[in-house]
Design a protein around this motif. Structure first.
Motif, PDB file in Angstrom:
ATOM      1  N   GLY A 173      78.739  55.845  -2.817  1.00 55.65           N
ATOM      2  CA  GLY A 173      77.492  56.301  -2.203  1.00 55.65           C
ATOM      3  C   GLY A 173      77.628  56.542  -0.714  1.00 55.65           C
ATOM      4  N   GLU A 174      78.371  55.666  -0.036  1.00 50.38           N
ATOM      5  CA  GLU A 174      78.546  55.792   1.417  1.00 50.38           C
ATOM      6  C   GLU A 174      79.346  57.034   1.792  1.00 50.38           C
ATOM      7  OE1 GLU A 174      78.405  50.949   1.808  1.00 50.38           O
ATOM      8  OE2 GLU A 174      80.319  52.000   1.915  1.00 50.38           O
ATOM      9  N   GLN A 175      80.203  57.481   0.887  1.00 47.45           N
ATOM     10  CA  GLN A 175      81.008  58.665   1.168  1.00 47.45           C
ATOM     11  C   GLN A 175      80.392  59.940   0.600  1.00 47.45           C
ATOM     12  OE1 GLN A 175      85.259  58.729   1.033  1.00 47.45           O
ATOM     13  NE2 GLN A 175      85.413  56.534   0.638  1.00 47.45           N
ATOM     14  N   SER A 214      80.258  65.727  -0.201  1.00 46.33           N
ATOM     15  CA  SER A 214      79.431  66.908  -0.474  1.00 46.33           C
ATOM     16  C   SER A 214      79.635  68.011   0.561  1.00 46.33           C
ATOM     17  CB  SER A 214      77.953  66.513  -0.527  1.00 46.33           C
ATOM     18  OG  SER A 214      77.501  66.076   0.742  1.00 46.33           O
ATOM     19  N   THR A 215      80.111  67.642   1.773  1.00 42.84           N
ATOM     20  CA  THR A 215      80.319  68.647   2.819  1.00 42.84           C
ATOM     21  C   THR A 215      81.774  69.084   2.927  1.00 42.84           C
ATOM     22  OG1 THR A 215      80.628  66.902   4.487  1.00 42.84           O
ATOM     23  CG2 THR A 215      78.387  67.757   4.185  1.00 42.84           C
ATOM     24  N   GLY A 218      76.303  58.881   5.848  1.00 43.16           N
ATOM     25  CA  GLY A 218      75.624  59.968   6.537  1.00 43.16           C
ATOM     26  C   GLY A 218      76.518  60.875   7.354  1.00 43.16           C
ATOM     27  N   ARG A 219      77.834  60.659   7.333  1.00 42.24           N
ATOM     28  CA  ARG A 219      78.752  61.458   8.151  1.00 42.24           C
ATOM     29  C   ARG A 219      79.434  62.532   7.303  1.00 42.24           C
ATOM     30  NH1 ARG A 219      81.616  58.277  13.048  1.00 42.24           N
ATOM     31  NH2 ARG A 219      80.155  56.572  13.318  1.00 42.24           N
ATOM     32  N   SER A 220      79.589  63.704   7.901  1.00 45.29           N
ATOM     33  CA  SER A 220      80.269  64.799   7.215  1.00 45.29           C
ATOM     34  C   SER A 220      81.780  64.622   7.320  1.00 45.29           C
ATOM     35  CB  SER A 220      79.864  66.140   7.837  1.00 45.29           C
ATOM     36  OG  SER A 220      80.376  66.235   9.156  1.00 45.29           O
ATOM     37  N   THR A 221      82.498  65.389   6.517  1.00 47.17           N
ATOM     38  CA  THR A 221      83.957  65.353   6.573  1.00 47.17           C
ATOM     39  C   THR A 221      84.459  65.747   7.956  1.00 47.17           C
ATOM     40  OG1 THR A 221      84.142  65.869   4.219  1.00 47.17           O
ATOM     41  CG2 THR A 221      86.076  66.313   5.568  1.00 47.17           C
TER      42      THR A 221
END
Length: 336
Positions: free
Chosen positions: A84-86, A91-92, A122-125
């Motif tokens: 969940g945290e990732q 997703s990005t 909440g952080r993008s790749t």
């Protein structure tokens, strides 16, 4: 305060929050907790003051590489929370960004010996990859402490999930049902972004400020020539109380130093308590001295002194001033 509001957690539940067995054992002993805020205060104290180097490495080792989701077949709470945290990062991600992230993960782990750790919620790749590149040039001891701080952020988020799940379960009598877990996960999208602000607000109203669990000035010694903690080194902490507001460079009269406390470093290289545990440290000039000549008789330094200043605006902060020592060189930095 009613007994039913006190939260009890078992060791295995706490292992889902942090993979260090020592951490989970100490947190179970500290139970019950009347609130999430008090559980987090205890967790910080245990993680930074009671868990040793091996405990930190054990916690790091259970995390998958960023960008590598845990197996879908895994039913463990840790795996589900990690996934969940990732979710934002995954997703990005594009195939090229995932490939680049995988390559940098491998470079990082080869250099530091543990997985790149970041609170990914909440952080993008792209954001994670940028942070990895920024941290990669760090010295190993610096990066080790940063990783420990990131682990604490993850632990705080997961403690919030644990509290949320248990609170809802106790009110409905349906422990860990699928619906409850979904609601708890939904709430964490808000808690994850605002936990720090919520803690600051609630603690500010109740206690004015979190009570310190360790002295405001601490240190540790790492023997970089051996790659191990520097144990058994005598350490002194002094404060400047001379006639001038601050010591003057080149002034032969340096009798204004007043000792605040002394100790010896333990097997993890950490000093004992060098001063009282107070919420606000007195602003001024401080000096930490290490009896390196006795520790390393054949070395270049009979002793090492580190002088630093704490300003009025910093009196509520924590100052960790470590010594990285070899027989013919030393360095330091302000840690946390």
């Amino acid at each position: 305060m009613e007994t039913k509001n006190m939260m009890e957690f078992k060791e295995e539940e706490l292992m889902a929050c942090c993979g260090s067995r020592i951490f989970a054992e100490e947190m179970e002993k500290a139970c019950p907790f009347p609130s999430l805020e008090e559980a987090i205060v205890a967790a910080r104290d245990i993680w930074f003051n009671k868990v040793n180097v091996n405990g930190w490495l054990q916690a790091f080792s259970v995390h998958p590489q960023i960008g590598h989701s845990p197996p879908s077949s895994s039913l463990s709470t840790f795996a589900q929370w990690s996934k969940g945290e990732q979710s934002t990062a995954l997703s990005t991600a594009t195939s090229s960004s995932l490939q680049e992230l995988s390559e940098w993960n491998a470079r990082y782990e080869e250099k530091f010996g543990f997985v790149f750790l970041i609170c990914a919620s909440g952080r993008s790749t792209e954001e994670i990859l940028a942070e990895l590149k920024i941290r990669y040039p760090n010295r190993p001891i610096v990066e080790f402490e940063i990783a420990a701080g990131e682990q604490m952020k993850i632990t705080e988020l997961r403690l919030a999930k644990l509290f949320s799940t248990k609170t809802k379960a106790s009110s409905t009598g349906d422990q860990y049902s699928e619906a409850i877990s979904k609601k708890a996960e939904d709430r964490m999208s808000i808690i994850g972004g605002h936990l720090a602000a919520a803690l600051e607000s609630s603690v500010g109203k109740t206690y004015q400020r979190p009570t310190r669990t360790r002295p405001p000035i601490t240190t540790h010694v790492l023997d970089v020539s051996r790659g191990s903690p520097g144990a058994g080194i005598e350490v002194w902490l002094e404060a400047w109380k001379g006639p001038q507001p601050r010591p003057i460079f080149g002034d032969p009269d340096m009798n204004g130093w007043v000792i605040q406390g002394s100790s010896f470093t333990d097997n993890d290289g950490r000093s004992g308590q060098l001063m009282s545990i107070v919420d606000a440290v007195n602003p001024g000039i401080y000096r930490i001295s290490f009896n390196t000549g006795k520790y390393c008789p054949g070395g270049f330094f009979p002793y090492v002194s580190i002088v630093f200043e704490i300003r009025e605006s910093q009196k509520l902060e924590h100052f960790h001033v470590p010594l990285l020592l070899s027989p013919f060189s030393f360095t330091t930095y302000r840690g946390s």
